[in-house]
Design an enzyme around this catalytic site. Structure first.
Site, short mmCIF file in Angstrom:
data_model
loop_
_atom_site.label_atom_id
_atom_site.label_comp_id
_atom_site.label_asym_id
_atom_site.label_seq_id
_atom_site.Cartn_x
_atom_site.Cartn_y
_atom_site.Cartn_z
N ARG A 20 1.51 3.18 9.33
CA ARG A 20 0.22 3.22 8.77
C ARG A 20 -0.67 1.97 8.74
NH1 ARG A 20 2.95 5.96 5.00
NH2 ARG A 20 3.08 4.30 3.28
N GLY B 232 0.93 -1.12 0.20
CA GLY B 232 0.09 0.07 -0.01
C GLY B 232 0.71 1.23 0.01
N GLY B 233 0.20 2.35 -0.57
CA GLY B 233 1.22 3.43 -0.72
C GLY B 233 2.41 3.39 -1.35
N ASP B 234 3.61 3.72 -0.57
CA ASP B 234 4.88 3.32 -1.23
C ASP B 234 5.74 2.28 -0.45
OD1 ASP B 234 5.11 5.11 1.18
OD2 ASP B 234 7.00 6.00 0.65
N GLU B 235 4.95 1.34 0.13
CA GLU B 235 5.46 0.43 0.93
C GLU B 235 5.23 -1.07 0.09
OE1 GLU B 235 4.99 1.25 5.78
OE2 GLU B 235 3.30 0.27 4.49
#
Length: 221
Positions: free
Chosen positions: A210, A109-112
């Site tokens: 997060r 998710g996101g930049d993970e």
């Protein structure tokens, strides 16, 4: 005989139609199991593949990775979300090329991102992580401009031996903590051999990460 030939002739288009339908359904399922932006497996598909690899960890060296991009927020703020999408897409493609011959990778998710891979020995893993870090830090071009990005990589290394199979959630938590530690020093990569939490955890995740406010049931976001 003529009746048999007629029946076979009539069945042939139907069989062909079912074959096409089956391929179409397979493609739909495959598409649903992949992240639309990067093409990497989604959570459920990644967990299945990763669990199969971790079950073999009693006889193989297995590494679980968590990757977080450095400078991604600045790219979004300065160049816009389309540039951020380009950075995520390119990162996913690079990670897939690096990981999938050896295991599996996913976007959390996101930049993970995450990956679980086989490796011959710890020394080979160190070289592989150096290569991956250099590759992920190579500029991504958007609208003719290089986007400055870095990466922080944490890896939990499990060496062969007796004992229960490695739990994916625990391995990801260990890798996440190693990633967090190296991120505090400006990026790079780090390997841990322990699953003992070094930071306070909430719902099985490092506090401050997060998604810690959500009950994930021991899974990943």
């Amino acid at each position: 005989m003529s009746h048999t030939l007629a029946a076979l002739s009539a069945a042939a288009p139907l069989a062909a139609g079912w074959t096409v339908h089956g391929l179409w359904q397979h493609r739909l399922i495959d598409r649903a199991e992949r992240d639309a932006l990067t093409g990497l497996p989604r959570r459920a598909a990644f967990e299945k593949s990763a669990a199969r690899i971790l079950r073999k960890a009693r006889r193989d060296v297995v590494a679980t990775l968590v990757i977080d991009l450095d400078g991604f927020k600045q790219v979004n703020d300065i160049h816009g979300h389309a540039a951020g999408d380009t950075a995520i897409r390119e990162t996913g493609q690079r990670l897939a090329q690096w990981a999938e011959p050896l295991g599996t990778a996913a976007r959390l998710g996101g930049d993970e991102f995450a990956a679980v891979i086989h490796c011959p020995d710890p020394e080979t893993l160190r070289g592989a992580l150096t290569h991956l870090h250099q590759w992920l830090c190579s500029p991504v071009t958007y609208d003719g401009l290089p986007l400055p990005l870095g990466a922080s990589i944490g890896a939990y290394l499990h060496t062969p031996g007796p004992g229960p199979a490695v739990d994916l959630s625990a391995a990801l938590r260990g890798a996440d903590e190693a990633m967090y530690g190296v991120k505090q020093t400006g990026g790079g990569w780090s390997i841990t051999h322990t699953l003992t939490p070094a930071y306070r955890t909430v719902n099985g995740r490092r506090d401050g990460r997060r998604g810690t406010d959500l009950d994930t049931g021991g899974g990943i976001q």
